[in-house]
Design an enzyme around this catalytic site. Structure first.
Site, PDB file in Angstrom:
ATOM      1  N   ALA A 243     -16.819   3.757  -4.749  1.00  0.00           N
ATOM      2  CA  ALA A 243     -17.437   4.731  -5.655  1.00  0.00           C
ATOM      3  C   ALA A 243     -18.773   4.216  -6.207  1.00  0.00           C
ATOM      4  O   ALA A 243     -19.192   3.091  -5.937  1.00  0.00           O
ATOM      5  CB  ALA A 243     -16.468   5.050  -6.790  1.00  0.00           C
ATOM      6  N   HIS A 244     -19.401   5.036  -6.985  1.00  0.00           N
ATOM      7  CA  HIS A 244     -20.742   4.701  -7.494  1.00  0.00           C
ATOM      8  C   HIS A 244     -20.751   3.475  -8.402  1.00  0.00           C
ATOM      9  O   HIS A 244     -19.861   3.265  -9.184  1.00  0.00           O
ATOM     10  CB  HIS A 244     -21.431   5.875  -8.177  1.00  0.00           C
ATOM     11  CG  HIS A 244     -20.652   6.614  -9.211  1.00  0.00           C
ATOM     12  ND1 HIS A 244     -21.110   7.762  -9.782  1.00  0.00           N
ATOM     13  CD2 HIS A 244     -19.436   6.377  -9.756  1.00  0.00           C
ATOM     14  CE1 HIS A 244     -20.235   8.203 -10.642  1.00  0.00           C
ATOM     15  NE2 HIS A 244     -19.217   7.380 -10.654  1.00  0.00           N
ATOM     16  N   ASN A 245     -21.810   2.700  -8.225  1.00  0.00           N
ATOM     17  CA  ASN A 245     -22.076   1.544  -9.069  1.00  0.00           C
ATOM     18  C   ASN A 245     -21.052   0.421  -8.956  1.00  0.00           C
ATOM     19  O   ASN A 245     -21.010  -0.479  -9.788  1.00  0.00           O
ATOM     20  CB  ASN A 245     -22.252   1.980 -10.529  1.00  0.00           C
ATOM     21  CG  ASN A 245     -23.432   2.929 -10.669  1.00  0.00           C
ATOM     22  OD1 ASN A 245     -23.263   4.132 -10.771  1.00  0.00           O
ATOM     23  ND2 ASN A 245     -24.623   2.379 -10.601  1.00  0.00           N
TER      24      ASN A 245
END
Lengths: 345, 345, 345
Positions: A243-245
């Protein structure tokens, strides 16, 4: 399937491994096989004691093995301290893809005028290279793959067929992206206004270090603000979701179907088993191993092996036990009470 | 990566949020960042008290925050009751994709003669639009994406690169489909004749409501007879599998790696954590939350939070506990017996 | 969505099933539906006693049912011992895809000069057929799909849009590959040299038997040395991951999100529920069923049903029970002690 388009000899193999070899070094070798299955034009290897039983009867042209087993080998031997590593290194010689790469841009590929292509780049049929892209030397872009605007791909990287690299993604050198994977899709970010969802534009990117591999149909989402960061030599299997980051440290390996939620930081030299799930915003320190299908909801700050869940058993027994799980707190309280009574007697 | 192709000023941002602003509204803003990382050409936001500590030292051009924190803000402020929502709304201004959309059909795209294209449609390189398709106004079809026969896509929707919409799929307005997702693949339906399987043609379709988002590499299968139905404003993350004839109510959100088996009905405003699995033919009522990697095998008829499984622990301890799980029914019976004996004494 | 491009009559349906029919056999039928929803131009079926309540009021043109229910049917009937199988067989008549297949190679498809194309092959827009490929009679390759070098695909197989078949893959007859799936991506094989990873070239292939189906976004990895082997009539749902050198026996079925690690052998007639995970190097004998989201870490040598995990419950209760799981070994030991004390009294 183990073949090569040009004849490779035992001398080539020994030279590739920097190993002395005293048999018939000119013998042409067609490929690699197990001790049991290798024929006289194949090289075998002994990397696991479980297969020692197959050594005496092997018909291989030569065997890659640890010096300690050399005396038991009935055929010419290639001795090395780490035979499995040796196998990995010579396997590359037999990869048929390498021989097929013909530098150039296929007529049907679409390459933006301002794209910068390094020396020896291969762009296959119906691939699309958007504006502002930089491809390093000897990059291969497979058929039907798309490289989005302003992304860059380092020297020697290979995108197999139907890969998607979205816009603004930075990919290191010698990276391998298997078919169907997506690097830089939007992260899952929405704000709720009390009635419904508002999309948060995902303005960060993805950075993949050198020597990363990403498996078939895996996805690595772009960051919301900063970037999603995958370190060097990180190996990611198929059907993985990052997922993001998220940040993943160098040399970590993620088996198939792993899912990592947003902003979690995984250290270096970690190994996540198949189907492992990590909640968001966690810190997993260097050197952590998590066994298959475990759920990690808290940070892990000590190296070691971690697990959750229970293994499968016969369904009839399982039903009896699983229903007791729902009574577990009650069971524990009743045990406490019995102990108390017992002590007070 | 946080950039825009045209200068945006603080005045633009305040106007977009319908907020009064009394600083230097003409300052050009390059993008968004966290309080800690924002420079003087970026706007930051404070949406979570955990970051309140970073407010006093921020160098941001302005900060989006709740009025209660306004007095502690060392730089110009954009006050709003829901700063996270405000962040979502202004993030859209900085999305570089939007600026790049140039209406028109790329030379290499293949568009059926009878396809109906709305005003301002963008069809990128090597995309394929099959017969009978209708694309609404300002629809964007990314490079390599395929829209199957007789499907329709509503105004303002965006298919990123390498998306597949199969035949006979109906997609609402402002829908976003991330790369690699597949809408309308066949559901998993086979009849057994005692010896083997016979495929059941999947004759239903998929309907996605307005404002749906589907993540990278996710799949939503078409119905066997009726349609698979995804309500409005449903947000679906990456690597999610939705089987045939599933229904999902408006405003529900599904995190990565969720799997929903056939004919299950999920209500409105539900939230499924990462890796959650729902068995087939269940009913999940409105307002249900299920935590990550839980398995749901029975219908849920009361709103609330539901969970299963156990979190990861040190492997040595886990082994001891996991083996006891297989004795759990036995443990419970022995406890019953002890209690009985204890009472009879 | 249930429609066909040419009129099908009840006589066609009865003939297809080899069933006698004594109603108005010339009536044109538009499609199939449930007993409850069928109109007078649709055929319904009764395959599950749960729907017997809908039989008396059905408006269907005819009902496919077991002879035992014939007397309760208010409309013309199509009697058969296995109505669900009958439904599967007639569903094929209404599949709109079949009618659309127009033999030939689309102008924008790229087909290697040395590819061998069987009679009636359909190659759709922007598909790519690489060197050395053989396509059997009536094979359909959907838009944007890629068939890698030296692969072969048997008669009557269909690749939907955006499928990837890598190099050196052997696919049987009548195989169906849903969009986004990848057959023959590299297996996950790396040797560690103490500091980092070295890729092992994956020199094996993948062999899919006849009548296999692979769902959307699923991946089947190529073997390291030998091949990954999928038997005949194996049905694989969406989002499934099959690692290198796995073997799956004929007629087995794998539901969505299953993951199977390397070199595991699954027998014939097995059924794996959604999200099941199998560790590597296991043997699962014929006739094994594993329920949804179970983790299998040991070989299973007896046919039967196997399970692990626990179903979801209210989060408040779950928290209390889950924390006790971590005390389970302690609970068992304390119980042992109490029993011992009790016996010694």
């Amino acid at each position: 399937m183990t073949h090569a388009s040009h004849p490779i000899t035992l001398a080539d193999i020994a030279r590739h491994l920097d190993i002395a070899f005293d048999g018939d070094a000119s013998r042409p070798i067609r490929g690699l096989a197990t001790l049991k299955e290798a024929g006289p034009d194949q090289v075998a290897f002994l990397a696991n004691r479980a297969y020692l039983k197959d050594l005496a009867s092997t018909r291989a042209a030569a065997v890659l093995l640890h010096p300690e087993h050399g005396k038991n080998c009935p055929v010419p031997r290639l001795e090395t301290e780490n035979p499995y590593l040796g196998y990995a290194r010579i396997s590359q010689l037999f990869d048929p893809l390498r021989a097929r790469d013909v530098p150039g841009v296929h007529d049907t590929a679409v390459v933006a005028e301002d794209a910068v292509l390094g020396e020896g780049v291969v762009i296959q049929a119906n691939a699309v290279i958007e504006s502002g892209v930089t491809l390093g030397a000897h990059v291969v872009v497979g058929a039907g793959s798309v490289v989005g605007a302003d992304s860059s791909i380092g020297d020697g990287s290979r995108l197999h067929a139907n890969v998607t690299v979205c816009h603004g993604v930075v990919i290191g050198k010698r990276v391998v992206l298997q078919s169907g994977c997506v690097i830089g899709g939007d992260g899952f970010g929405f704000a709720h206004d009390g009635a419904g969802w508002h999309k948060i534009a995902q303005l960060g990117g993805v950075v993949l270090g050198d020597d990363v591999e990403v498996g078939s149909c895996s996805s690595i989402d772009r960051g919301a603000l900063g970037d999603t960061l995958i370190g060097c030599d990180v190996k990611i299997d198929s059907q993985v979701q990052i997922a993001h980051n998220v940040t993943i440290g160098d040399h970590s390996a993620l088996a198939g179907c792993v899912g990592i939620a947003g902003s979690t930081r995984v250290g270096k030299h970690c190994m996540l088993g198949g189907g492992v799930g990590l909640s968001g915003h966690l810190t997993i320190c260097d050197g952590v191993q998590v066994t298959g299908m475990s759920l990690v909801t808290n940070s892990i700050l000590e190296p070691g092996v971690y697990s959750s869940g229970t293994g499968a058993m016969n369904n009839t027994q399982w039903r009896k036990n699983a229903v007791r799980f729902k009574q577990l707190d009650d069971i524990a309280k009743r045990l406490n009470k019995l102990e108390k009574n017992s002590r007070s007697e």
